[in-house]
Design a protein around this motif. Structure first.
Motif, short mmCIF file in Angstrom:
data_model
loop_
_atom_site.label_atom_id
_atom_site.label_comp_id
_atom_site.label_asym_id
_atom_site.label_seq_id
_atom_site.Cartn_x
_atom_site.Cartn_y
_atom_site.Cartn_z
N GLU A 462 0.86 -1.19 0.00
CA GLU A 462 0.00 0.00 0.00
C GLU A 462 0.89 1.23 0.00
OE1 GLU A 462 -3.25 2.31 2.83
OE2 GLU A 462 -2.50 0.32 3.39
N ILE A 463 0.80 2.06 -1.05
CA ILE A 463 1.63 3.27 -1.14
C ILE A 463 1.11 4.29 -0.13
CG2 ILE A 463 2.34 5.17 -2.63
CD1 ILE A 463 2.18 3.31 -5.00
N LYS A 464 2.03 4.74 0.74
CA LYS A 464 1.64 5.74 1.73
C LYS A 464 1.76 7.16 1.15
CE LYS A 464 4.41 4.31 5.00
NZ LYS A 464 5.04 4.17 6.36
N ASN A 465 2.87 7.44 0.49
CA ASN A 465 3.02 8.77 -0.13
C ASN A 465 4.15 8.73 -1.14
OD1 ASN A 465 5.64 9.78 1.14
ND2 ASN A 465 4.42 9.30 2.96
N VAL A 466 4.15 9.76 -2.00
CA VAL A 466 5.20 9.96 -3.00
C VAL A 466 5.71 11.38 -2.82
CG1 VAL A 466 5.78 10.01 -5.44
CG2 VAL A 466 4.10 8.35 -4.60
N SER A 467 6.99 11.52 -2.54
CA SER A 467 7.59 12.84 -2.34
C SER A 467 8.64 13.10 -3.41
CB SER A 467 8.22 12.94 -0.95
OG SER A 467 9.25 11.97 -0.79
N LYS A 468 8.82 14.42 -3.74
CA LYS A 468 9.80 14.81 -4.75
C LYS A 468 11.08 15.21 -4.05
CE LYS A 468 6.30 16.36 -8.01
NZ LYS A 468 5.78 17.49 -8.82
N GLN A 527 9.83 -15.87 -3.20
CA GLN A 527 10.05 -17.12 -3.94
C GLN A 527 8.74 -17.72 -4.43
OE1 GLN A 527 12.34 -19.70 -1.42
NE2 GLN A 527 14.28 -18.62 -1.82
N ALA A 528 7.64 -17.39 -3.77
CA ALA A 528 6.34 -17.95 -4.17
C ALA A 528 5.78 -17.27 -5.40
CB ALA A 528 5.33 -17.84 -3.02
N GLY A 529 6.20 -16.03 -5.65
CA GLY A 529 5.67 -15.34 -6.82
C GLY A 529 5.60 -13.85 -6.58
N ARG A 530 4.85 -13.19 -7.45
CA ARG A 530 4.71 -11.74 -7.40
C ARG A 530 3.31 -11.40 -6.92
NH1 ARG A 530 8.10 -8.52 -10.60
NH2 ARG A 530 6.34 -7.16 -11.09
N SER A 531 3.22 -10.32 -6.18
CA SER A 531 1.92 -9.83 -5.74
C SER A 531 1.26 -9.06 -6.87
CB SER A 531 2.07 -8.93 -4.52
OG SER A 531 2.67 -7.69 -4.89
N LEU A 532 0.00 -8.77 -6.67
CA LEU A 532 -0.66 -7.85 -7.57
C LEU A 532 -0.11 -6.46 -7.32
CD1 LEU A 532 -4.35 -9.07 -7.31
CD2 LEU A 532 -2.79 -9.40 -9.21
N PRO A 533 -0.07 -5.59 -8.32
CA PRO A 533 0.42 -4.22 -8.09
C PRO A 533 -0.45 -3.51 -7.06
CG PRO A 533 0.28 -4.70 -10.43
CD PRO A 533 -0.41 -5.80 -9.72
N SER A 534 0.16 -2.61 -6.35
CA SER A 534 -0.62 -1.78 -5.43
C SER A 534 -1.54 -0.87 -6.23
CB SER A 534 0.33 -0.93 -4.58
OG SER A 534 1.03 -0.01 -5.44
N PHE A 535 -2.44 -0.22 -5.52
CA PHE A 535 -3.24 0.79 -6.19
C PHE A 535 -2.30 1.88 -6.69
CE2 PHE A 535 -6.48 -0.97 -3.24
CZ PHE A 535 -7.32 -1.48 -4.22
N SER A 536 -2.50 2.33 -7.91
CA SER A 536 -1.58 3.29 -8.50
C SER A 536 -1.80 4.68 -7.94
CB SER A 536 -1.74 3.30 -10.02
OG SER A 536 -3.03 3.75 -10.37
N VAL A 537 -0.72 5.45 -7.90
CA VAL A 537 -0.75 6.85 -7.48
C VAL A 537 -0.29 7.68 -8.67
CG1 VAL A 537 0.24 8.58 -5.94
CG2 VAL A 537 -0.33 6.31 -5.07
N PRO A 538 -1.08 8.67 -9.09
CA PRO A 538 -0.66 9.49 -10.23
C PRO A 538 0.47 10.44 -9.85
CG PRO A 538 -2.73 10.30 -9.35
CD PRO A 538 -2.41 9.05 -8.59
N LEU A 539 1.36 10.68 -10.80
CA LEU A 539 2.49 11.59 -10.59
C LEU A 539 2.69 12.40 -11.85
CD1 LEU A 539 5.02 12.54 -9.00
CD2 LEU A 539 6.26 10.68 -10.14
#
Length: 733
Positions: A462-468, A527-539
């Motif tokens: 879960e993406i908490k935040n995106v900072s520049k 090792q079991a595999g890949r998760s589904l992508p998190s909900f996307s955040v626009p940038l």
């Protein structure tokens, strides 16, 4: 005269003939005289007499005191028919002509002979014929003879006073002709009676019996018998009687019963009757198929087949055939056999009894299906956070597969006929105990199948935040509950993909292009595999500065600023600033007109690119020096008849100028030396109107064209010196 007498003679002749005929018609024929009357057939008497002249026919009469029978005949001899046998008749004859009939002749007595005996013949045995008849009226004895109908051989003749007679030592199956008649006291024979009779055939010999045990029918053959028209084969048992008939020397009896003993006999027959029964041949059919067949599998992998005993069965063979075509059997005099078995097979089981006659008919075919085999190559081909897709090779005998995934007390299962299953609604980053059970409708589930562990893919972060962090760098922070996972951040936009990876909870994505929109996601991987992508955040990154900017002087106080499109920019703010002031414009286009520009001043040029969301990029460019000011006080002076001096007041600063005169007879240009504010044009035609423009020349050598223009008339009269006449002012084009 000669024709008359011929006619008369003819007439006379005719009259004489007529008279003769009339005289004859009145005379009856003479009475016949009977020579003899006799009888050769019991129903008639033959009469002989002398012919009467003139008689055309004769009437014969026979009287016995009760009846009178008349017969008309043409001549002698004549026969009276329709008489009674052995009867005395009075016979008379009358002659008949056209003139009438004569009286009856003297009577003659005659007696009809005896009637023929009515025979009844039969063949009581193959070598004898019995002849019987009823008594004949007035008969005192009978004569009977017999011979072959084909005329070969001798004739047997017997006399008797009885009404029956038996001929013996005859040939069997042979057609004979029998003739018989009666005689009276005088020994006179009566009518004879003839008939044919065949002797009955002898019983067939050399009987051969062969059994077709599979079809339960017997083929019987024998040596042909003389005189036999038909043959009948009899098959007798305690419970049934079967037969077949034929005109040949072989016959097949069908529908025999298994496990039965028959007595076979053959009878020959013709129109005289049947032969006597011969000695019988014994026939044992094949045994019946064993019944009460039971099948047990105990322990697994071992089949036990048992059955009941049958009559006439000497030994037994049990066949076990699997559905892949492999067949095994056992031969025993007992009533049980044991076989090895494998999982997932259907076995078809049949038991036959055997004796000297052959194999018993096919009885019921039983089938027994063993438990289906267990899948052994369970392979997870797709593992995600909430589902696992498992495949395996199909196994024998499985009609359905039951897949169960167990995590403590929670069970997820799916059933399918295909060798694949997708377990859904699972918990992410969780270890499950997965078992695939095979199932068949006949045997149910095979519960001995082994299991394996499968771990689901990690949970989605879960993406908490995106900072520049900088102009082209961002830092992404997330939250996750996975163990030992590696996280990959992806920023995806039209310009491509940009990634960074970390085992922690943040990472930095750099080198992002300006003027772009990105979708930022985080994926966890174990090792079991890949998760589904998190909900996307626009940038969104700041717009790009235009790559090129051009400043063009439009008028002395107005310039046009144009630029290339800046990626991601929707609005632009252009600012020109100098010590004299500032000029600004806001536009959505890629050009702008700026006024209030002071000529001959150095300006700094700045531009802001603004996106639709308000992100701003500050762009700086090379300074711009505005064009020199246009000169004032432009005047023309005549220097000579063909010479003109153009004079002006120079603007501030040192500037080079160029002068142009436009007339109907040409264009004339002059450029002063540096520092001067006039220049001369020689050899200019007088008597014309000229448009004069004095323009500053930029450092690039470009001549400005926006300075005002003046119109002067250059006359050819007057003094050689003096001002040229000013005709007016013309706007710059």
């Amino acid at each position: 005269m000669a024709g008359g007498p011929k006619k008369c003679l003819s007439f006379i002749g005719f009259s004489l003939i007529c008279l003769k005929m009339v005289a004859s018609a009145n005379t009856a024929p003479e009475i016949p005289t009977i020579d003899q009357a006799y009888s050769k057939i019991s129903t008639s008497i033959t009469v002989e007499w002398a012919t009467v002249p003139g008689a055309t026919s004769y009437l014969l009469t026979a009287e016995d005191g009760d009846t009178v029978i008349e017969t008309m005949v043409a001549n002698s001899p004549g026969t009276v028919t329709g008489l009674k046998a052995a009867t005395l008749y009075q016979i008379t004859v009358r002659s008949v002509s056209a003139t009438g009939r004569s009286p009856a002749s003297l009577p003659k007595q005659a007696k009809t002979v005896l009637a023929a005996p009515i025979l009844e013949v039969s063949s009581p045995s193959p070598d004898s014929i019995l002849v019987q008849w009823e008594a004949v009226y007035m008969a005192i004895g009978f004569s009977v003879s017999i011979m072959r109908a084909n005329g070969l051989g001798r004739i047997w003749k017997e006399n008797t006073t009885n009404t029956s007679l038996t001929f013996t030592r005859l040939d069997a199956g042979t057609l004979y002709t029998i003739k018989a008649y009666a005689w009276n006291a005088n020994g006179t024979p009566g009518d004879d009676s003839t008939c044919n009779q065949r002797t009955s055939p002898r019983a067939p010999a050399s009987i051969q019996v062969s059994l077709d045990g599979g079809a339960l029918k017997a083929s019987v053959s024998w040596a042909p018998t003389e005189g036999a028209f038909n043959y009948t084969v009899m098959a007798l048992s305690d419970s049934s009687e079967l037969s077949c008939s034929t005109t040949r020397s072989a016959c097949t009896i069908s529908s025999l019963q298994c496990g039965t003993e028959y007595l076979i006999s053959v009878l020959a027959s013709n129109d005289a009757g049947s032969s006597k029964s011969t000695s019988s041949e014994a026939l044992k059919t094949v045994a019946c198929a064993p019944g009460r067949v039971t099948i047990q599998e105990d322990p697994p992998g071992h089949l036990s087949v048992a059955w009941s005993n049958v009559d006439l069965g000497d030994y037994y063979v049990a066949f076990v055939k699997s559905d892949d075509g492999l067949e095994v059997h056992c031969n025993t005099s007992l009533t049980q056999c044991n076989f090895l078995s494998e999982c997932g097979f259907t076995y078809f089981i049949s038991v036959f009894a055997y004796n000297k006659a052959g194999q018993s008919p096919l009885g019921d075919v039983f089938n027994y299906t063993t438990a289906p085999c267990c899948p052994s190559d369970i392979n997870p081909v797709l593992v995600s956070s909430d589902r696992v897709e498992i495949v395996w090779s199909p196994v024998r005998g499985a009609e359905l597969y039951e897949t169960k995934a167990v995590d403590g007390f929670k069970v997820v299962e799916c059933n399918d006929t295909a060798p694949a299953c997708t377990l859904s609604a699972l918990e992410c980053d969780t270890k499950y105990n997965v078992t695939v059970y095979s199932f068949s409708e006949v045997r149910g589930s095979n519960m001995s199948c082994t299991s394996r562990f499968v771990t689901t893919a990690p949970c989605s972060p879960e993406i908490k935040n995106v900072s520049k962090d900088a102009f082209s760098m961002i830092r992404v922070h997330w939250r996750s509950t996975n163990d030992d996972a590696t996280y990959t951040v992806t920023a995806q936009g039209e310009k491509g993909l940009y990634r960074c990876s970390s085992t922690g909870e943040s990472c930095v994505v750099g080198s992002l292009p300006c003027g772009s929109v990105f979708s930022v996601t985080v994926v966890a991987e174990t090792q079991a595999g890949r998760s589904l992508p998190s909900f996307s955040v626009p940038l969104e990154t700041v717009p790009c500065c235009p790559a090129g900017l051009t400043v063009t002087q439009v008028t002395q106080s107005v310039i046009n600023v144009s630029w290339t499109v800046g990626t991601g920019a929707q609005t632009y703010v252009t600012v020109l600033e100098s010590h004299t002031g500032q000029s600004k414009c806001l536009t959505h286009q890629n050009q702008c007109l700026l006024g209030c520009i002071t000529c001959g001043v150095n300006y700094t040029v700045a531009l802001k690119a603004i996106s639709a969301t308000g992100l701003t990029a500050d762009c700086t460019y090379q300074s711009y020096f505005s064009s020199a000011c246009c000169p004032l006080g432009v005047k023309l002076y005549r220097l000579s008849p063909n010479g003109i001096r153009i004079y002006w007041q120079a603007s501030r600063g040192s500037t080079n100028y160029s002068t142009d005169l436009y007339g109907s007879k040409g264009i004339f240009t002059c450029a002063p030396r540096a520092g001067l504010s006039f220049c001369d044009v020689t050899e200019i035609p007088c008597g014309d109107v000229y448009t004069v423009m004095v323009s500053p020349v930029a450092e690039t050598g470009l001549k400005l064209t926006f300075c005002p223009k003046k119109i002067y008339s250059v006359t050819c009269s007057g003094s050689t010196l003096g001002m040229v006449i000013y005709r007016g002012k013309r706007n710059a084009e």
